[in-house]
Design a protein around this motif. Structure first.
Motif, PDB file in Angstrom:
ATOM      1  N   MET A  74       0.816  -1.219   0.000  1.00  0.00           N
ATOM      2  CA  MET A  74       0.000   0.000   0.000  1.00  0.00           C
ATOM      3  C   MET A  74       0.845   1.263   0.000  1.00  0.00           C
ATOM      4  N   ALA A  75       2.002   1.189   0.621  1.00  0.00           N
ATOM      5  CA  ALA A  75       2.859   2.376   0.703  1.00  0.00           C
ATOM      6  C   ALA A  75       4.309   1.965   0.486  1.00  0.00           C
ATOM      7  N   PRO A  76       4.690   1.668  -0.769  1.00  0.00           N
ATOM      8  CA  PRO A  76       6.064   1.220  -1.026  1.00  0.00           C
ATOM      9  C   PRO A  76       7.107   2.251  -0.614  1.00  0.00           C
ATOM     10  N   GLU A  77       6.693   3.511  -0.514  1.00  0.00           N
ATOM     11  CA  GLU A  77       7.647   4.549  -0.097  1.00  0.00           C
ATOM     12  C   GLU A  77       8.062   4.390   1.368  1.00  0.00           C
ATOM     13  N   LEU A  78       7.328   3.527   2.114  1.00  0.00           N
ATOM     14  CA  LEU A  78       7.671   3.281   3.515  1.00  0.00           C
ATOM     15  C   LEU A  78       8.607   2.090   3.687  1.00  0.00           C
ATOM     16  N   MET A  79       8.936   1.424   2.589  1.00  0.00           N
ATOM     17  CA  MET A  79       9.658   0.161   2.681  1.00  0.00           C
ATOM     18  C   MET A  79      10.935   0.289   3.502  1.00  0.00           C
ATOM     19  N   ASN A  80      11.652   1.376   3.306  1.00  0.00           N
ATOM     20  CA  ASN A  80      12.920   1.550   4.011  1.00  0.00           C
ATOM     21  C   ASN A  80      12.757   2.199   5.380  1.00  0.00           C
ATOM     22  N   ARG A  81      11.497   2.399   5.796  1.00  0.00           N
ATOM     23  CA  ARG A  81      11.242   3.038   7.089  1.00  0.00           C
ATOM     24  C   ARG A  81      10.563   2.081   8.057  1.00  0.00           C
ATOM     25  N   ILE A  82      10.523   0.781   7.697  1.00  0.00           N
ATOM     26  CA  ILE A  82       9.870  -0.234   8.518  1.00  0.00           C
ATOM     27  C   ILE A  82      10.926  -1.141   9.139  1.00  0.00           C
ATOM     28  N   GLY A  83      10.772  -1.396  10.426  1.00  0.00           N
ATOM     29  CA  GLY A  83      11.628  -2.338  11.124  1.00  0.00           C
ATOM     30  C   GLY A  83      10.814  -3.461  11.725  1.00  0.00           C
ATOM     31  N   VAL A  84      11.447  -4.589  11.946  1.00  0.00           N
ATOM     32  CA  VAL A  84      10.784  -5.753  12.541  1.00  0.00           C
ATOM     33  C   VAL A  84      11.560  -6.161  13.783  1.00  0.00           C
ATOM     34  N   TYR A  85      10.825  -6.328  14.895  1.00  0.00           N
ATOM     35  CA  TYR A  85      11.445  -6.791  16.141  1.00  0.00           C
ATOM     36  C   TYR A  85      10.702  -8.046  16.578  1.00  0.00           C
ATOM     37  N   SER A  86      11.266  -9.193  16.241  1.00  0.00           N
ATOM     38  CA  SER A  86      10.610 -10.461  16.545  1.00  0.00           C
ATOM     39  C   SER A  86      11.637 -11.571  16.607  1.00  0.00           C
ATOM     40  N   ALA A  87      11.645 -12.283  17.716  1.00  0.00           N
ATOM     41  CA  ALA A  87      12.578 -13.401  17.833  1.00  0.00           C
ATOM     42  C   ALA A  87      12.236 -14.475  16.813  1.00  0.00           C
ATOM     43  N   GLY A  88      10.924 -14.692  16.565  1.00  0.00           N
ATOM     44  CA  GLY A  88      10.512 -15.710  15.605  1.00  0.00           C
ATOM     45  C   GLY A  88      10.949 -15.405  14.193  1.00  0.00           C
ATOM     46  N   LEU A  89      11.079 -14.109  13.859  1.00  0.00           N
ATOM     47  CA  LEU A  89      11.516 -13.704  12.528  1.00  0.00           C
ATOM     48  C   LEU A  89      13.002 -13.345  12.507  1.00  0.00           C
ATOM     49  N   LYS A  90      13.662 -13.555  13.643  1.00  0.00           N
ATOM     50  CA  LYS A  90      15.115 -13.357  13.760  1.00  0.00           C
ATOM     51  C   LYS A  90      15.530 -11.945  13.335  1.00  0.00           C
ATOM     52  N   SER A  91      14.802 -10.977  13.869  1.00  0.00           N
ATOM     53  CA  SER A  91      15.109  -9.582  13.557  1.00  0.00           C
ATOM     54  C   SER A  91      14.858  -8.724  14.795  1.00  0.00           C
ATOM     55  N   LYS A  92      15.759  -7.735  15.040  1.00  0.00           N
ATOM     56  CA  LYS A  92      15.610  -6.856  16.197  1.00  0.00           C
ATOM     57  C   LYS A  92      15.872  -5.406  15.800  1.00  0.00           C
ATOM     58  N   ASP A  93      15.094  -4.937  14.812  1.00  0.00           N
ATOM     59  CA  ASP A  93      15.209  -3.535  14.398  1.00  0.00           C
ATOM     60  C   ASP A  93      14.613  -2.622  15.469  1.00  0.00           C
ATOM     61  N   ARG A  94      15.246  -1.463  15.674  1.00  0.00           N
ATOM     62  CA  ARG A  94      14.799  -0.541  16.714  1.00  0.00           C
ATOM     63  C   ARG A  94      14.503   0.861  16.183  1.00  0.00           C
ATOM     64  N   ASP A  95      14.952   1.204  14.991  1.00  0.00           N
ATOM     65  CA  ASP A  95      14.979   2.609  14.590  1.00  0.00           C
ATOM     66  C   ASP A  95      13.966   2.992  13.520  1.00  0.00           C
ATOM     67  N   GLY A  96      13.113   2.109  13.062  1.00  0.00           N
ATOM     68  CA  GLY A  96      12.188   2.453  12.000  1.00  0.00           C
ATOM     69  C   GLY A  96      11.070   3.372  12.458  1.00  0.00           C
ATOM     70  N   ASP A  97      10.461   4.096  11.485  1.00  0.00           N
ATOM     71  CA  ASP A  97       9.270   4.901  11.789  1.00  0.00           C
ATOM     72  C   ASP A  97       8.076   3.994  12.096  1.00  0.00           C
ATOM     73  N   ILE A  98       8.122   2.775  11.565  1.00  0.00           N
ATOM     74  CA  ILE A  98       7.121   1.755  11.876  1.00  0.00           C
ATOM     75  C   ILE A  98       7.875   0.521  12.352  1.00  0.00           C
ATOM     76  N   ILE A  99       7.558   0.080  13.556  1.00  0.00           N
ATOM     77  CA  ILE A  99       8.157  -1.135  14.089  1.00  0.00           C
ATOM     78  C   ILE A  99       7.058  -2.186  14.208  1.00  0.00           C
ATOM     79  N   ILE A 100       7.268  -3.305  13.541  1.00  0.00           N
ATOM     80  CA  ILE A 100       6.327  -4.425  13.607  1.00  0.00           C
ATOM     81  C   ILE A 100       6.934  -5.447  14.560  1.00  0.00           C
ATOM     82  N   ALA A 101       6.230  -5.747  15.647  1.00  0.00           N
ATOM     83  CA  ALA A 101       6.870  -6.519  16.707  1.00  0.00           C
ATOM     84  C   ALA A 101       5.956  -7.588  17.278  1.00  0.00           C
ATOM     85  N   GLY A 102       6.591  -8.681  17.705  1.00  0.00           N
ATOM     86  CA  GLY A 102       5.893  -9.703  18.476  1.00  0.00           C
ATOM     87  C   GLY A 102       5.851  -9.271  19.927  1.00  0.00           C
ATOM     88  N   ILE A 103       4.681  -9.331  20.527  1.00  0.00           N
ATOM     89  CA  ILE A 103       4.535  -8.846  21.897  1.00  0.00           C
ATOM     90  C   ILE A 103       5.447  -9.604  22.854  1.00  0.00           C
TER      91      ILE A 103
END
Length: 582
Positions: A74-103
């Motif tokens: 929906m918003a490809p211009e956000l692609m480089n502004r999204i981070g993922v913080y999830s042990a299951g997805l083996k990622s611990k991004d902290r600095d994105g404007d959007i952080i998608i995280a496992g609780i």
């Protein structure tokens, strides 16, 4: 990606809530209706229009992956502004404007992740009822970093899996700001219809006990993991193998699932059959789910892992091999069949645990509330099953509208082991035609009505021995009710349309109305009473009363046009970009 009208309206409702209230809103959209595009839109607007920062929380990695995919579409211009913080997805991004995280990964790390303006919770019905849950911990810390942070929940079921509504004054979420129903989305073609069968081998669950609002696991397993129950269930499931492509089975325990799978493999060695539970490896689970979506697996069995966050639109049969006392879990299981898929006309729900009878139509579920002074027991079941024709009807019926069977005054007729139809969607409609033996007309006064309230005319159609079907017409009313009576009268009589019940009855007694030969009766799942949909009349008599025969005046009413109002929601683009909602 363009939003559907209700997704747009949901976003507008969220913004309006955030601007005008100080509590936390919730959006309710049915399973398969598309909550993730709403989340993506909220994120895009928050970051690109109002320069905010967003956290998306979910409990399973599949939901995190869905959110990531939808936002980038929906918003490809956000692609480089999204981070993922999830042990299951083996990622611990902290600095994105959007952080998608496992609780589970971030509930103690809110202070480390920085300030957020919006926190969005997907599958919000899984928020725990007590104040010590992971979501509460995260929010408390996030409010320390930014006291103005706003929380938004999205769910298909606005009540918890075991007890209570998720929106209340002291809860994390406080108000449903937008809701759209299952029946509406099915009617508009956004969801697949569900059809249902109460199974031939449906078990008796009367002996099950509750613990924490749900049936005790050991008792459920003992009941369902019986050799004869499993064999009957497998035989019935296989009877639909030629007309259904993708079976998603919900089992009672791992051992129960193993036994069901063994019998399926023995009976159908050609089709691929796989099992998923909490101990299935990540690699096997991913392969099984992908193969099932590609229709390489015909039967996919699971125990407590595919109720939420699993998107397989090809599911066209959902056998419920477990009873549940949770309306939320019941909804989530059958909701796996809501999604549309090319060539899929509907999804068949095979209920072996009496769940449809226990909870009622899936779009009319209510949160199960404990009744004070009643030991937490629930009220009577919302439906009953006729032992003669096996129709599933509203519990209020004393006489079956389909066959005329009269239920015992004390107790509900037992199930006799044959298959029956059960309406899993309220509004699921069926029609039955009856020959009419006789018709009786009489005035009817509404009990407890105020003086001067217009009378109605009751019409009783005798369709068999001691079997009657009634309807009411309204000569003395106005608007739609009067218009309906005028239409009925003009079908069966050439006499002027009477304006009151007494005149109508006298004309009928004088032979001014045609005989009724047949009636077609409409039965709607979830509704208390049936309706007479149409009548087939005999020849209309050439009759007109002599002038002044009863000193009555006659009146006719022109046809009325009933218009349905069209509700047009505001478009998100209409909002003032300077009017930040957080």
């Amino acid at each position: 990606m363009e939003l559907r009208y209700y997704q747009n309206d949901a976003c507008v409702a969220v913004y309006e809530h955030l601007r005008t209230r100080n509590d936390h809103p919730c959006v309710v959209i049915p399973t398969g209706g598309g909550k993730t595009p709403v989340i993506a839109t909220l994120c895009r607007d928050a970051v690109l229009r109002w320069h905010g920062r967003v956290m998306i929380l979910a409990h399973v990695k599949e939901l995190l992956e869905q959110a990531l995919d939808k936002i980038t579409v929906m918003a490809p211009e956000l692609m480089n502004r999204i981070g993922v913080y999830s042990a299951g997805l083996k990622s611990k991004d902290r600095d994105g404007d959007i952080i998608i995280a496992g609780i589970q990964s971030v509930y103690t790390k809110a202070c480390d992740l920085g300030a957020f303006d919006l926190i969005i919770i997907d599958e919000a019905h899984l928020i725990p009822p007590d104040g010590e849950g992971m979501y509460r911990s995260f929010l408390n810390d996030a409010q320390v970093v930014n006291p103005r942070v706003k929380l938004i929940g999205l769910t298909a079921t606005p009540y918890r899996m075991k007890s209570g509504e998720i929106c209340a004054g002291d809860n994390l979420l406080n108000h449903i700001c937008y809701e759209i129903g299952v029946k509406e989305l099915i009617a508009q073609g956004f969801l697949s219809p569900l059809v249902s069968k109460a199974a031939r081998s449906e078990v008796n669950t009367d002996g099950l006990h509750l613990r924490g609002g749900e049936f005790i696991d050991a008792e459920v397993e003992s009941l369902m993991d019986d050799d004869s129950v499993i064999r009957n269930a497998v035989a019935e499931i296989l009877s639909y193998a030629n007309e259904r492509d993708s079976f998603l089975l919900f089992c009672s325990s791992v051992q129960h699932m193993t036994n069901v799978a063994a019998l399926l493999r023995a009976a159908d060695p050609v089709s691929r059959i796989e099992c998923v539970n909490a101990k299935t490896s990540d690699s096997d689970r991913a392969e099984y789910l992908e193969s099932f979506k590609l229709k390489k697996i015909k039967y996919l069995l699971n125990v407590n892992v595919l109720t939420t966050g699993f998107d397989a639109p090809n599911v066209d049969c959902v056998p419920l091999l477990r009873p549940t006392n949770s309306p939320g879990l019941y909804y989530q299981m059958v909701g796996r069949g809501f999604r549309l898929y090319p060539g899929k006309k509907n999804c068949l729900v095979l209920d072996f645990g009496g769940n449809i009878m226990r909870h009622g139509p899936v779009d009319m579920l209510e949160a199960q509330r404990r009744i004070k002074g009643n030991g937490g027991k629930q009220g009577p079941p919302p439906a009953r099953k006729c032992p003669e024709c096996l129709s599933v009807i509203h519990a209020a019926y004393q006489i079956c509208p389909d066959c005329g069977y009269e239920f015992p005054k004390n107790g509900i007729a037992p199930h006799d082991g044959r298959a029956s139809s059960a309406g899993i969607i309220s509004g699921e409609t069926s029609y039955t035609e009856y020959e009419v033996k006789d018709v009786f007309y009489s005035p009817h006064f509404k009990r407890g009505a105020e003086p001067g309230t217009p009378k109605t005319m009751r019409i009783e159609y005798m369709t068999g021995f001691n079997r009657y079907i009634s309807e009411w017409v309204c000569p003395e009313h106005t608007g739609y009710a009067r218009n309906k009576f005028v239409k009925w009268w003009q079908q069966c009589s050439k006499a002027p349309v009477p304006d009151n019940v007494d005149t109508a009855l006298k004309l009928i007694e004088s032979g001014a109305v045609a005989a009724v030969l047949k009636i077609k009766v409409q039965t709607v799942s979830g509704e208390k009473y049936d309706r007479v949909a149409s009548c087939e009349f005999g020849p209309v008599p050439d009759y007109c009363p002599e002038p002044g025969w009863n000193d009555c005046e006659y009146a006719t009413t022109p046809n009325l046009v009933i218009q349905t109002p069209v509700i047009v929601g505001n478009n998100i683009a209409d909002w003032d970009t300077d009017d930040i909602p957080f």
